[in-house]
Motif scaffolding. Structure first.
Motif, mmCIF file in Angstrom:
data_model
loop_
_atom_site.group_PDB
_atom_site.id
_atom_site.type_symbol
_atom_site.label_atom_id
_atom_site.label_comp_id
_atom_site.label_asym_id
_atom_site.label_seq_id
_atom_site.Cartn_x
_atom_site.Cartn_y
_atom_site.Cartn_z
ATOM 1 N N VAL A 1 -86.424 0.713 -22.760
ATOM 2 C CA VAL A 1 -85.015 0.539 -22.381
ATOM 3 C C VAL A 1 -84.839 -0.666 -21.470
ATOM 4 O O VAL A 1 -84.009 -1.547 -21.718
ATOM 5 C CB VAL A 1 -84.487 1.819 -21.698
ATOM 6 N N LEU A 2 -85.633 -0.726 -20.399
ATOM 7 C CA LEU A 2 -85.497 -1.830 -19.445
ATOM 8 C C LEU A 2 -85.930 -3.152 -20.063
ATOM 9 O O LEU A 2 -85.349 -4.200 -19.770
ATOM 10 C CB LEU A 2 -86.319 -1.533 -18.196
ATOM 11 N N LEU B 1 -89.906 -8.935 -21.098
ATOM 12 C CA LEU B 1 -91.152 -9.009 -21.865
ATOM 13 C C LEU B 1 -92.285 -8.299 -21.136
ATOM 14 O O LEU B 1 -93.160 -7.677 -21.763
ATOM 15 C CB LEU B 1 -91.517 -10.472 -22.121
ATOM 16 N N THR B 2 -92.288 -8.376 -19.801
ATOM 17 C CA THR B 2 -93.317 -7.674 -19.031
ATOM 18 C C THR B 2 -93.197 -6.165 -19.201
ATOM 19 O O THR B 2 -94.203 -5.453 -19.352
ATOM 20 C CB THR B 2 -93.204 -8.040 -17.541
ATOM 21 N N TRP B 3 -91.965 -5.657 -19.196
ATOM 22 C CA TRP B 3 -91.767 -4.219 -19.437
ATOM 23 C C TRP B 3 -92.236 -3.830 -20.835
ATOM 24 O O TRP B 3 -92.853 -2.779 -21.024
ATOM 25 C CB TRP B 3 -90.290 -3.862 -19.267
ATOM 26 N N LEU B 4 -91.930 -4.650 -21.824
ATOM 27 C CA LEU B 4 -92.357 -4.343 -23.188
ATOM 28 C C LEU B 4 -93.881 -4.359 -23.309
ATOM 29 O O LEU B 4 -94.469 -3.526 -24.016
ATOM 30 C CB LEU B 4 -91.730 -5.341 -24.165
ATOM 31 N N ILE C 1 -78.941 -0.857 -27.811
ATOM 32 C CA ILE C 1 -77.501 -0.708 -27.536
ATOM 33 C C ILE C 1 -77.144 -1.366 -26.210
ATOM 34 O O ILE C 1 -76.160 -2.124 -26.112
ATOM 35 C CB ILE C 1 -77.114 0.784 -27.536
ATOM 36 N N LEU C 2 -77.934 -1.085 -25.185
ATOM 37 C CA LEU C 2 -77.667 -1.679 -23.870
ATOM 38 C C LEU C 2 -77.866 -3.195 -23.898
ATOM 39 O O LEU C 2 -77.161 -3.935 -23.195
ATOM 40 C CB LEU C 2 -78.561 -1.039 -22.815
ATOM 41 N N ALA C 3 -78.828 -3.675 -24.697
ATOM 42 C CA ALA C 3 -79.031 -5.121 -24.822
ATOM 43 C C ALA C 3 -77.814 -5.787 -25.454
ATOM 44 O O ALA C 3 -77.420 -6.897 -25.062
ATOM 45 C CB ALA C 3 -80.281 -5.404 -25.646
ATOM 46 N N HIS D 1 -93.404 9.951 -31.067
ATOM 47 C CA HIS D 1 -92.837 8.751 -31.689
ATOM 48 C C HIS D 1 -91.315 8.764 -31.658
ATOM 49 O O HIS D 1 -90.675 7.713 -31.639
ATOM 50 C CB HIS D 1 -93.329 8.633 -33.131
ATOM 51 N N ILE D 2 -90.722 9.963 -31.651
ATOM 52 C CA ILE D 2 -89.260 10.049 -31.579
ATOM 53 C C ILE D 2 -88.764 9.548 -30.225
ATOM 54 O O ILE D 2 -87.702 8.918 -30.131
ATOM 55 C CB ILE D 2 -88.801 11.500 -31.836
ATOM 56 N N VAL D 3 -89.531 9.821 -29.169
ATOM 57 C CA VAL D 3 -89.175 9.316 -27.842
ATOM 58 C C VAL D 3 -89.148 7.793 -27.851
ATOM 59 O O VAL D 3 -88.212 7.166 -27.332
ATOM 60 C CB VAL D 3 -90.169 9.835 -26.784
ATOM 61 N N THR D 4 -90.163 7.203 -28.461
ATOM 62 C CA THR D 4 -90.223 5.735 -28.512
ATOM 63 C C THR D 4 -89.072 5.159 -29.324
ATOM 64 O O THR D 4 -88.426 4.187 -28.910
ATOM 65 C CB THR D 4 -91.560 5.289 -29.114
ATOM 66 N N ILE D 5 -88.799 5.759 -30.478
ATOM 67 C CA ILE D 5 -87.706 5.256 -31.322
ATOM 68 C C ILE D 5 -86.369 5.402 -30.607
ATOM 69 O O ILE D 5 -85.531 4.493 -30.635
ATOM 70 C CB ILE D 5 -87.700 6.002 -32.671
ATOM 71 N N SER D 6 -86.156 6.539 -29.958
ATOM 72 C CA SER D 6 -84.898 6.756 -29.239
ATOM 73 C C SER D 6 -84.750 5.761 -28.090
ATOM 74 O O SER D 6 -83.660 5.222 -27.861
ATOM 75 C CB SER D 6 -84.840 8.190 -28.694
ATOM 76 N N ALA D 7 -85.844 5.511 -27.366
ATOM 77 C CA ALA D 7 -85.786 4.557 -26.259
ATOM 78 C C ALA D 7 -85.510 3.145 -26.764
ATOM 79 O O ALA D 7 -84.740 2.393 -26.154
ATOM 80 C CB ALA D 7 -87.091 4.601 -25.466
ATOM 81 N N LEU D 8 -86.125 2.775 -27.887
ATOM 82 C CA LEU D 8 -85.870 1.444 -28.455
ATOM 83 C C LEU D 8 -84.420 1.312 -28.908
ATOM 84 O O LEU D 8 -83.784 0.268 -28.694
ATOM 85 C CB LEU D 8 -86.811 1.199 -29.635
#
Length: 396
Positions: A354-355, A307-310, A128-130, A116-123
């Motif tokens: 991320v993407l 949205l497709t990536w999400l 930030i990039l968004a 879950h930490i991987v998911t939170i970090s990626a989000l």
């Protein structure tokens, strides 16, 4: 020749015409001032020398009112965007590095229970990039700078030049987690390369959208000057549909390609010399670039791709295997011609989040850039019109 280009206005760009008009106005003002001053001196000199000075000789008069400017002394040049560019570079440097460290911290979690930490970090990295991508509405440097940073890191990782030593020593530990492991994994697997190309492509798409916005505004103003009572925006339904369809299809295929690359690099430790791996990586990069560049056609393209990536990330989480819906559907079709393998590594490295968020933020930035281009063109046209009125209307 240097002032006004011999009296000719041959520039097509409004800002070029603006500066030429300023040069011609300066030249006209010099001539009027010289005539006014020296004609009076000539009359007084003839009288002092006793020369014939008929009473009918007109006395020196000031310039007529229709030649005197009623407004400012020169046209106002276009507003500078240096501050926006500077802030974009600053935000890009700070935000790009911060997003990289946050993503690396999540990837460096070697405990399977900390998924879950991987998911939170990626989000968080994607958010930030968004935010940087949204700044594209003011300056494309906000994604061009971090895009170059991620691209360089990705090239170093893919070409196996990202070794320990100086790199390991230069990266800190956060909470006992070695960030170097996460950064190197993201670089070696091609994640940073894909994200970097997406950032750079979004910067290009925002610049094109800004130029197209100016072009549309210029065309609508030309129609209005030719007598059109109302000039509604041209319908862009076709562009929206094409951008959405292309973005969804290409993103689905890109997810499969990237999943295969991640597995080959992280599971099999396959070298880049493999022809199939190079071909698959190139397809993944081209796919991400194509999705980002659909924003030049319509900002709904990157939004649909994001949205497709999400959806891919959500489906991978729900399947409890790390394999997303698109990999499950498209892998059997692409396995034979491309020699692909499905590894289910997408969610463990965070690319869907991320993407996905990056493309959604990029869509917003592209939309704002297009509107900013129209507004900038409108302001410049109004400035030219007001200055033309100021130099031709008489003073009261």
């Amino acid at each position: 020749r240097g002032i006004g280009r011999q009296g000719g206005l041959r520039d097509r760009a409004p800002e070029g015409q603006l500066f030429r008009m300023a040069g011609l106005n300066l030249l006209a003002a010099i001539i009027i001032y010289w005539n006014t001053k020296h004609l009076g001196q000539a009359v007084n000199h003839r009288k002092s020398e006793g020369l014939d000075s008929p009473a009918a000789l007109p006395a020196p008069t000031p310039p007529p009112a229709y030649l005197a400017p009623a407004g400012p002394s020169a046209p106002v040049p276009p507003q500078s965007r240096a501050v926006d560019h500077f802030l974009g570079v600053l935000l890009g440097c700070v935000g790009g590095l911060l997003a990289l460290l946050v993503l690396a911290f999540g990837i460096a979690q070697r405990d399977p229970a900390a998924a879950h930490i991987v998911t939170i970090s990626a989000l968080l990295a994607g958010a930030i990039l968004a935010g940087l991508a949204c700044w594209n509405g003011r300056s494309a440097t906000a994604t061009a700078v971090p895009g170059a940073l991620w691209l360089i890191l990705g090239i170093l990782g893919i070409t196996s030049t990202f070794q320990s030593g100086i790199w390991r020593a230069s990266m800190p530990e956060i909470g006992g987690i070695e960030v170097y492991y996460g950064v190197s994994s993201a670089a070696v697997s091609g994640v940073t390369l894909v994200v970097g190309t997406t950032l750079s492509a979004l910067a290009v798409a925002a610049s094109i959208a800004r130029r197209r916005g100016r072009s549309w505004e210029r065309r609508e103003q030309a129609l209005h000057l030719r007598g059109a009572v109302a000039t509604p925006p041209a319908p862009r339904i076709g562009s929206h549909l094409v951008a959405i369809i292309v973005a969804v299809i290409v993103t689905a295929f890109t997810a499969v390609m990237l999943d295969s690359v991640l597995g080959a690099r992280l599971v099999l430790m396959a070298p880049l010399s493999s022809t199939e791996l190079i071909f698959t990586l190139v397809l993944a990069i081209v796919g991400t670039i194509a999705v980002a560049l659909t924003g030049a056609m319509s900002s709904l393209g990157p939004a649909a791709g994001g949205l497709t990536w999400l959806i891919a990330g959500i489906s991978a989480m729900l399947s409890n295997t790390g394999t997303d819906l698109f990999t499950t559907l498209l892998h059997p079709i692409l396995q034979e011609p491309l020699n692909l393998n499905s590894w289910g590594r997408l969610t463990s490295m965070g690319p869907p989040w991320v993407l996905g968020l990056l493309l959604v933020g990029g869509a917003a930035g592209i939309h704002l850039a297009r509107r900013a281009g129209r507004a900038l063109q409108r302001r410049e046209e109004q400035s030219i019109a007001s200055q033309a009125t100021a130099w031709t209307s008489p003073r009261v």
